[in-house]
Design a protein around this motif. Structure first.
Motif, PDB file in Angstrom:
ATOM      1  N   GLU A  63      -5.411  26.377  21.709  1.00  0.00           N
ATOM      2  CA  GLU A  63      -6.354  25.312  21.105  1.00  0.00           C
ATOM      3  C   GLU A  63      -5.877  24.036  21.711  1.00  0.00           C
ATOM      4  N   ARG A  64      -5.072  23.618  22.027  1.00  0.00           N
ATOM      5  CA  ARG A  64      -4.523  22.272  22.372  1.00  0.00           C
ATOM      6  C   ARG A  64      -3.405  22.283  23.408  1.00  0.00           C
ATOM      7  N   GLN A  65      -3.079  21.019  23.925  1.00  0.00           N
ATOM      8  CA  GLN A  65      -1.786  21.064  24.791  1.00  0.00           C
ATOM      9  C   GLN A  65      -0.900  19.872  23.988  1.00  0.00           C
ATOM     10  N   VAL A  85      -1.294  14.600  22.695  1.00  0.00           N
ATOM     11  CA  VAL A  85      -1.945  15.708  22.453  1.00  0.00           C
ATOM     12  C   VAL A  85      -3.283  15.805  23.080  1.00  0.00           C
ATOM     13  N   LEU A  86      -3.904  16.654  23.743  1.00  0.00           N
ATOM     14  CA  LEU A  86      -5.120  16.762  24.332  1.00  0.00           C
ATOM     15  C   LEU A  86      -5.689  18.182  24.108  1.00  0.00           C
ATOM     16  N   ALA A  87      -7.043  18.294  24.083  1.00  0.00           N
ATOM     17  CA  ALA A  87      -7.888  19.461  23.484  1.00  0.00           C
ATOM     18  C   ALA A  87      -7.513  20.413  25.100  1.00  0.00           C
ATOM     19  N   ARG A  88      -7.819  21.673  24.482  1.00  0.00           N
ATOM     20  CA  ARG A  88      -7.372  22.404  25.830  1.00  0.00           C
ATOM     21  C   ARG A  88      -8.147  22.326  26.921  1.00  0.00           C
TER      22      ARG A  88
END
Length: 181
Positions: A63-65, A85-88
């Motif tokens: 779901e995320r990076q 943190v970034l959204a996928r």
């Protein structure tokens, strides 16, 4: 054949069937959940070698990076990028992980699939260079990448450099693993 899912952007994020195995492997290696000073230093080295204002060591989840290693040059333009943190569906590292191969985007706006990505509009990203971090079990753990806010000709030298750096980083992960009891 890759399958893609709509994310509500022009970008289509690839389905990542390896995400569950990657999550297990990252836990085993103790990676991907917190900033790592050694990986921050490695990201700074990536930025220097590629003469890029931004660089990262990124672990891609379902779901995320998470950028366990992150660097931005002091003179880099102020923006929301880079974030730990970034959204996928933000950025290009999820594509590298699923493709299992390096990705060179000299100008992201030249590619319809990538031009509508949120990092372009929200953060001003214009070029990307990334390579997968594939461990000894064949699992892509994440990526090492460099980013710029202007179009860049990374060229074959840039591609060779990012692949070499990815190899060095995977060797570091293996050495860490081998030292564990």
């Amino acid at each position: 054949m890759n399958r893609y899912e709509s994310t509500g952007h022009l970008l289509l994020t690839p389905v990542d069937r390896e995400a569950p195995a990657r999550a297990v492997r990252l836990r085993e290696l103790g990676l991907g959940e917190r900033p790592d000073p050694e990986l921050d230093a490695f990201a700074a080295r990536v930025a220097r070698r590629l003469d890029a204002p931004y660089a990262g060591v990124n672990f891609v989840g379902g779901e995320r990076q998470f950028f366990a290693g992150l660097h931005h040059a002091p003179q880099a333009p102020a923006s929301a990028y880079p974030a730990r943190v970034l959204a996928r569906d933000h950025g290009y590292c999820p594509h590298v992980a699923v493709r299992r191969s390096a990705l060179v985007l000299e100008d992201v706006r030249d590619f319809a699939r990538f031009a509508g990505n949120a990092v372009v509009d929200e953060s001003g990203v214009r070029s990307y260079l990334g390579a997968p971090l594939t461990d000894r079990r064949g699992i892509v753990l994440g990526t090492v990448c460099a980013v710029d806010v202007v179009p860049r000709r990374w060229g074959t030298a840039g591609l060779a450099t990012v692949k070499e750096l990815a190899s060095e980083l995977v060797a570091l992960f293996h050495a860490r693993e081998d030292r564990r009891p």
